[in-house]
Design a protein around this motif. Sequence first.
Motif, PDB file in Angstrom:
ATOM      1  N   ARG A 313     -10.206  12.738  -4.910  1.00  0.00           N
ATOM      2  CA  ARG A 313     -11.160  13.840  -5.032  1.00  0.00           C
ATOM      3  C   ARG A 313     -11.064  14.783  -3.837  1.00  0.00           C
ATOM      4  O   ARG A 313     -11.094  16.011  -3.983  1.00  0.00           O
ATOM      5  CB  ARG A 313     -12.571  13.243  -5.156  1.00  0.00           C
ATOM      6  CG  ARG A 313     -13.717  14.232  -5.372  1.00  0.00           C
ATOM      7  CD  ARG A 313     -14.343  14.753  -4.095  1.00  0.00           C
ATOM      8  NE  ARG A 313     -14.681  13.787  -3.105  1.00  0.00           N
ATOM      9  CZ  ARG A 313     -15.868  13.163  -3.002  1.00  0.00           C
ATOM     10  NH1 ARG A 313     -16.808  13.414  -3.874  1.00  0.00           N
ATOM     11  NH2 ARG A 313     -16.098  12.299  -2.015  1.00  0.00           N
ATOM     12  N   ASP A 314     -10.900  14.197  -2.625  1.00  0.00           N
ATOM     13  CA  ASP A 314     -10.926  15.043  -1.434  1.00  0.00           C
ATOM     14  C   ASP A 314      -9.678  15.915  -1.321  1.00  0.00           C
ATOM     15  O   ASP A 314      -9.742  17.051  -0.841  1.00  0.00           O
ATOM     16  CB  ASP A 314     -11.121  14.193  -0.179  1.00  0.00           C
ATOM     17  CG  ASP A 314     -12.537  13.617  -0.124  1.00  0.00           C
ATOM     18  OD1 ASP A 314     -13.369  14.027  -0.957  1.00  0.00           O
ATOM     19  OD2 ASP A 314     -12.806  12.767   0.737  1.00  0.00           O
ATOM     20  N   LEU A 315      -8.548  15.381  -1.771  1.00  0.00           N
ATOM     21  CA  LEU A 315      -7.336  16.211  -1.733  1.00  0.00           C
ATOM     22  C   LEU A 315      -7.429  17.327  -2.774  1.00  0.00           C
ATOM     23  O   LEU A 315      -7.028  18.466  -2.518  1.00  0.00           O
ATOM     24  CB  LEU A 315      -6.090  15.344  -1.964  1.00  0.00           C
ATOM     25  CG  LEU A 315      -4.755  16.088  -1.935  1.00  0.00           C
ATOM     26  CD1 LEU A 315      -4.591  16.924  -0.668  1.00  0.00           C
ATOM     27  CD2 LEU A 315      -3.583  15.124  -2.090  1.00  0.00           C
ATOM     28  N   LEU A 316      -8.002  16.998  -3.929  1.00  0.00           N
ATOM     29  CA  LEU A 316      -8.190  18.041  -4.940  1.00  0.00           C
ATOM     30  C   LEU A 316      -9.122  19.129  -4.392  1.00  0.00           C
ATOM     31  O   LEU A 316      -8.870  20.332  -4.548  1.00  0.00           O
ATOM     32  CB  LEU A 316      -8.768  17.438  -6.226  1.00  0.00           C
ATOM     33  CG  LEU A 316      -9.035  18.418  -7.367  1.00  0.00           C
ATOM     34  CD1 LEU A 316      -7.753  19.165  -7.769  1.00  0.00           C
ATOM     35  CD2 LEU A 316      -9.623  17.707  -8.586  1.00  0.00           C
ATOM     36  N   MET A 317     -10.174  18.701  -3.713  1.00  0.00           N
ATOM     37  CA  MET A 317     -11.110  19.676  -3.136  1.00  0.00           C
ATOM     38  C   MET A 317     -10.388  20.547  -2.102  1.00  0.00           C
ATOM     39  O   MET A 317     -10.540  21.780  -2.084  1.00  0.00           O
ATOM     40  CB  MET A 317     -12.283  18.951  -2.475  1.00  0.00           C
ATOM     41  CG  MET A 317     -13.271  19.898  -1.839  1.00  0.00           C
ATOM     42  SD  MET A 317     -14.701  19.039  -1.158  1.00  0.00           S
ATOM     43  CE  MET A 317     -13.978  18.308   0.302  1.00  0.00           C
ATOM     44  N   ALA A 318      -9.587  19.921  -1.262  1.00  0.00           N
ATOM     45  CA  ALA A 318      -8.870  20.685  -0.238  1.00  0.00           C
ATOM     46  C   ALA A 318      -7.907  21.673  -0.894  1.00  0.00           C
ATOM     47  O   ALA A 318      -7.767  22.825  -0.442  1.00  0.00           O
ATOM     48  CB  ALA A 318      -8.109  19.732   0.687  1.00  0.00           C
ATOM     49  N   ALA A 319      -7.255  21.229  -1.977  1.00  0.00           N
ATOM     50  CA  ALA A 319      -6.311  22.117  -2.674  1.00  0.00           C
ATOM     51  C   ALA A 319      -7.060  23.323  -3.242  1.00  0.00           C
ATOM     52  O   ALA A 319      -6.592  24.464  -3.155  1.00  0.00           O
ATOM     53  CB  ALA A 319      -5.584  21.362  -3.784  1.00  0.00           C
ATOM     54  N   LEU A 320      -8.250  23.075  -3.810  1.00  0.00           N
ATOM     55  CA  LEU A 320      -9.025  24.191  -4.376  1.00  0.00           C
ATOM     56  C   LEU A 320      -9.567  25.094  -3.271  1.00  0.00           C
ATOM     57  O   LEU A 320      -9.568  26.325  -3.396  1.00  0.00           O
ATOM     58  CB  LEU A 320     -10.166  23.650  -5.241  1.00  0.00           C
ATOM     59  CG  LEU A 320      -9.720  22.956  -6.533  1.00  0.00           C
ATOM     60  CD1 LEU A 320     -10.916  22.367  -7.271  1.00  0.00           C
ATOM     61  CD2 LEU A 320      -8.966  23.922  -7.448  1.00  0.00           C
ATOM     62  N   GLN A 321      -9.996  24.506  -2.187  1.00  0.00           N
ATOM     63  CA  GLN A 321     -10.530  25.328  -1.098  1.00  0.00           C
ATOM     64  C   GLN A 321      -9.439  26.237  -0.526  1.00  0.00           C
ATOM     65  O   GLN A 321      -9.709  27.379  -0.159  1.00  0.00           O
ATOM     66  CB  GLN A 321     -11.162  24.448  -0.025  1.00  0.00           C
ATOM     67  CG  GLN A 321     -12.447  23.788  -0.565  1.00  0.00           C
ATOM     68  CD  GLN A 321     -13.292  23.099   0.483  1.00  0.00           C
ATOM     69  OE1 GLN A 321     -12.874  22.952   1.624  1.00  0.00           O
ATOM     70  NE2 GLN A 321     -14.477  22.660   0.090  1.00  0.00           N
ATOM     71  N   ALA A 322      -8.223  25.729  -0.496  1.00  0.00           N
ATOM     72  CA  ALA A 322      -7.113  26.573  -0.016  1.00  0.00           C
ATOM     73  C   ALA A 322      -6.899  27.765  -0.948  1.00  0.00           C
ATOM     74  O   ALA A 322      -6.423  28.823  -0.522  1.00  0.00           O
ATOM     75  CB  ALA A 322      -5.840  25.741   0.087  1.00  0.00           C
ATOM     76  N   GLU A 323      -7.279  27.595  -2.222  1.00  0.00           N
ATOM     77  CA  GLU A 323      -7.150  28.698  -3.193  1.00  0.00           C
ATOM     78  C   GLU A 323      -8.367  29.621  -3.157  1.00  0.00           C
ATOM     79  O   GLU A 323      -8.552  30.460  -4.024  1.00  0.00           O
ATOM     80  CB  GLU A 323      -7.022  28.138  -4.619  1.00  0.00           C
ATOM     81  CG  GLU A 323      -5.897  27.137  -4.837  1.00  0.00           C
ATOM     82  CD  GLU A 323      -4.500  27.752  -4.805  1.00  0.00           C
ATOM     83  OE1 GLU A 323      -4.392  28.993  -4.835  1.00  0.00           O
ATOM     84  OE2 GLU A 323      -3.529  26.970  -4.737  1.00  0.00           O
ATOM     85  N   ASN A 324      -9.252  29.391  -2.188  1.00  0.00           N
ATOM     86  CA  ASN A 324     -10.510  30.148  -2.052  1.00  0.00           C
ATOM     87  C   ASN A 324     -11.561  29.754  -3.088  1.00  0.00           C
ATOM     88  O   ASN A 324     -12.354  30.590  -3.527  1.00  0.00           O
ATOM     89  CB  ASN A 324     -10.287  31.667  -2.104  1.00  0.00           C
ATOM     90  CG  ASN A 324      -9.831  32.195  -0.757  1.00  0.00           C
ATOM     91  OD1 ASN A 324     -10.084  31.566   0.265  1.00  0.00           O
ATOM     92  ND2 ASN A 324      -9.154  33.332  -0.764  1.00  0.00           N
ATOM     93  N   VAL A 325     -11.541  28.495  -3.465  1.00  0.00           N
ATOM     94  CA  VAL A 325     -12.580  27.971  -4.358  1.00  0.00           C
ATOM     95  C   VAL A 325     -13.356  26.938  -3.552  1.00  0.00           C
ATOM     96  O   VAL A 325     -12.829  25.862  -3.246  1.00  0.00           O
ATOM     97  CB  VAL A 325     -11.974  27.288  -5.604  1.00  0.00           C
ATOM     98  CG1 VAL A 325     -13.086  26.720  -6.477  1.00  0.00           C
ATOM     99  CG2 VAL A 325     -11.106  28.269  -6.369  1.00  0.00           C
ATOM    100  N   LEU A 326     -14.580  27.280  -3.195  1.00  0.00           N
ATOM    101  CA  LEU A 326     -15.351  26.374  -2.339  1.00  0.00           C
ATOM    102  C   LEU A 326     -16.037  25.315  -3.202  1.00  0.00           C
ATOM    103  O   LEU A 326     -17.262  25.306  -3.373  1.00  0.00           O
ATOM    104  CB  LEU A 326     -16.347  27.174  -1.496  1.00  0.00           C
ATOM    105  CG  LEU A 326     -17.000  26.445  -0.318  1.00  0.00           C
ATOM    106  CD1 LEU A 326     -15.979  25.705   0.536  1.00  0.00           C
ATOM    107  CD2 LEU A 326     -17.768  27.420   0.537  1.00  0.00           C
ATOM    108  N   ALA A 327     -15.196  24.422  -3.784  1.00  0.00           N
ATOM    109  CA  ALA A 327     -15.723  23.304  -4.585  1.00  0.00           C
ATOM    110  C   ALA A 327     -16.520  22.395  -3.645  1.00  0.00           C
ATOM    111  O   ALA A 327     -16.186  22.259  -2.478  1.00  0.00           O
ATOM    112  CB  ALA A 327     -14.576  22.548  -5.224  1.00  0.00           C
ATOM    113  N   ARG A 328     -17.587  21.767  -4.170  1.00  0.00           N
ATOM    114  CA  ARG A 328     -18.488  20.987  -3.308  1.00  0.00           C
ATOM    115  C   ARG A 328     -18.644  19.547  -3.785  1.00  0.00           C
ATOM    116  O   ARG A 328     -18.544  19.271  -4.983  1.00  0.00           O
ATOM    117  CB  ARG A 328     -19.869  21.653  -3.269  1.00  0.00           C
ATOM    118  CG  ARG A 328     -19.884  23.043  -2.659  1.00  0.00           C
ATOM    119  CD  ARG A 328     -19.560  23.032  -1.177  1.00  0.00           C
ATOM    120  NE  ARG A 328     -20.567  22.317  -0.424  1.00  0.00           N
ATOM    121  CZ  ARG A 328     -21.647  22.878   0.123  1.00  0.00           C
ATOM    122  NH1 ARG A 328     -21.843  24.166   0.016  1.00  0.00           N
ATOM    123  NH2 ARG A 328     -22.512  22.144   0.784  1.00  0.00           N
TER     124      ARG A 328
END
Length: 413
Positions: A313-328
């Motif tokens: 989950r945390d790597l997926l979150m980091a991948a999305l955050q790098a795309e400018n998606v602040l998933a929480r």
Amino acid sequence: MIGKRVINDLAILGGTPAFPEMLHVGRPNIGNRERFLDRVNDILDRRWLTNNGRYVQEFEAGVAALVGVRHCIAMCNATVALEITIRALGLSGEVIVPSFTFVATAHALQWQQITPVFCDIDPATHNIDPRKIGGLITPRTTGIMGVHVWGRPCAVEELAGIAAERNLRLLFDAAHAIGCTHRGRMIGGFGNAEVFSFHATKFMNTFEGGAVLTDDDDLAARIRLMKNFGFAGYDNVIYVGTNGKMSEVSAAMGLSALESMEDIVEVNRRNYRRYREELTGIPGITLAAYDESERCNYQYIVLEVDSAAGIGRDLLMAALQAENVLARRYFFPGVHNMEPYRSYFPQARLLLPETEKLAGRILLLPTGTAIGSGDVETLAHLIRLAVAHGPELHTRISRVQSDPAIRPFPARP
Ligand code: T4K
């Protein structure tokens, strides 16, 4: 072309972010701006800014009518509304609450020296599990506080049964749940009282705000006194109180939100259905479902990421955050793992296996009126890509993180 992206295009590996602007979970929904500004001008013209003004009264009447209860008492935020309600209900000693919630649920008790006793959740609903409550009741227990997490109703009847049988008060933190029904009845009308949040990030907002809903006349009268320093008229204080009042400008925002409510639900529902279609069939990714036979506000898009995804989950979150998606990761790591509860109850995690599991798997995605058309498809494509290449991403990411030439994850704003 987003659909043509390959793993090397992912921003976490140095590609260009898919979104030029940050997408947030909890971007405020703005109702009818003109109606709001008209009311603000009226507030300024009349110079009546707070203290049970016309718009607060209108807003309270509107919410009470929507829910179908006798009393709605608007407040400055849901945390203070919870604190006041807990006090007005006479809770003391210990109160049973879920740990899978926003920290305010527990803080509202602890703030007044009442011990939150954490109960595990039902993994199917993410809500407090009534089957686990009996074992937590002690002679010091005075109440149960359920939380309708994501606006999905608690097991209301079971909780009411336990409360009646054990002579406990029943309160609901309904911060997420305005506009949602349980068995056709609006949330807000269950238990001794329920509390909504109208924080900026909520489905309906008053900038900051909250409200207590109840059918109990005496309780409502006590809460009204308590939220206004205990004043029962000019110079006449008859109760200990605090300042929990909602301002007129907040109520003006709330009235516009009430008027726009159906439009906001429509947008959320459309986003939810689109996410559901787009995310179908991705291994290890499950979208938490809303019961569409009930009224829902579809406020949160909640993913569970399990080991079958091949990406944590945390790597997926980091991948999305790098795309400018602040998933929480709401509500990671669970309130029992936050201070002061972690120190007070170091063994709590052993009693909360489902909470621990869920807190490690949940990821929330942006929705609401700030999401543009096509954003859901783009996001789902990014998730599909990241999951399909999960193991490879895991291997490559440590190299990426140690290379200063490659774009780092964005910091929390
Ligand atoms: N009980 C439950 C179950 C709750 O979920 C909450 C609140 C409460 C009680 C207490 O209700 P209040 O006392 O707040 O009425 C946010 C909210 O602040 C909080 O109200 C909410 N739950 C919780 C689930 O989420 P944070 O710490 O995640 O907020 P923050 O600042 O990170 O904002 C979330 C995202 O929204 C950010 O990415 C930025 C964006 N945002 C935020 C604001 C305020 C905007 O775009 N515009 C804005 O004006 O807690």
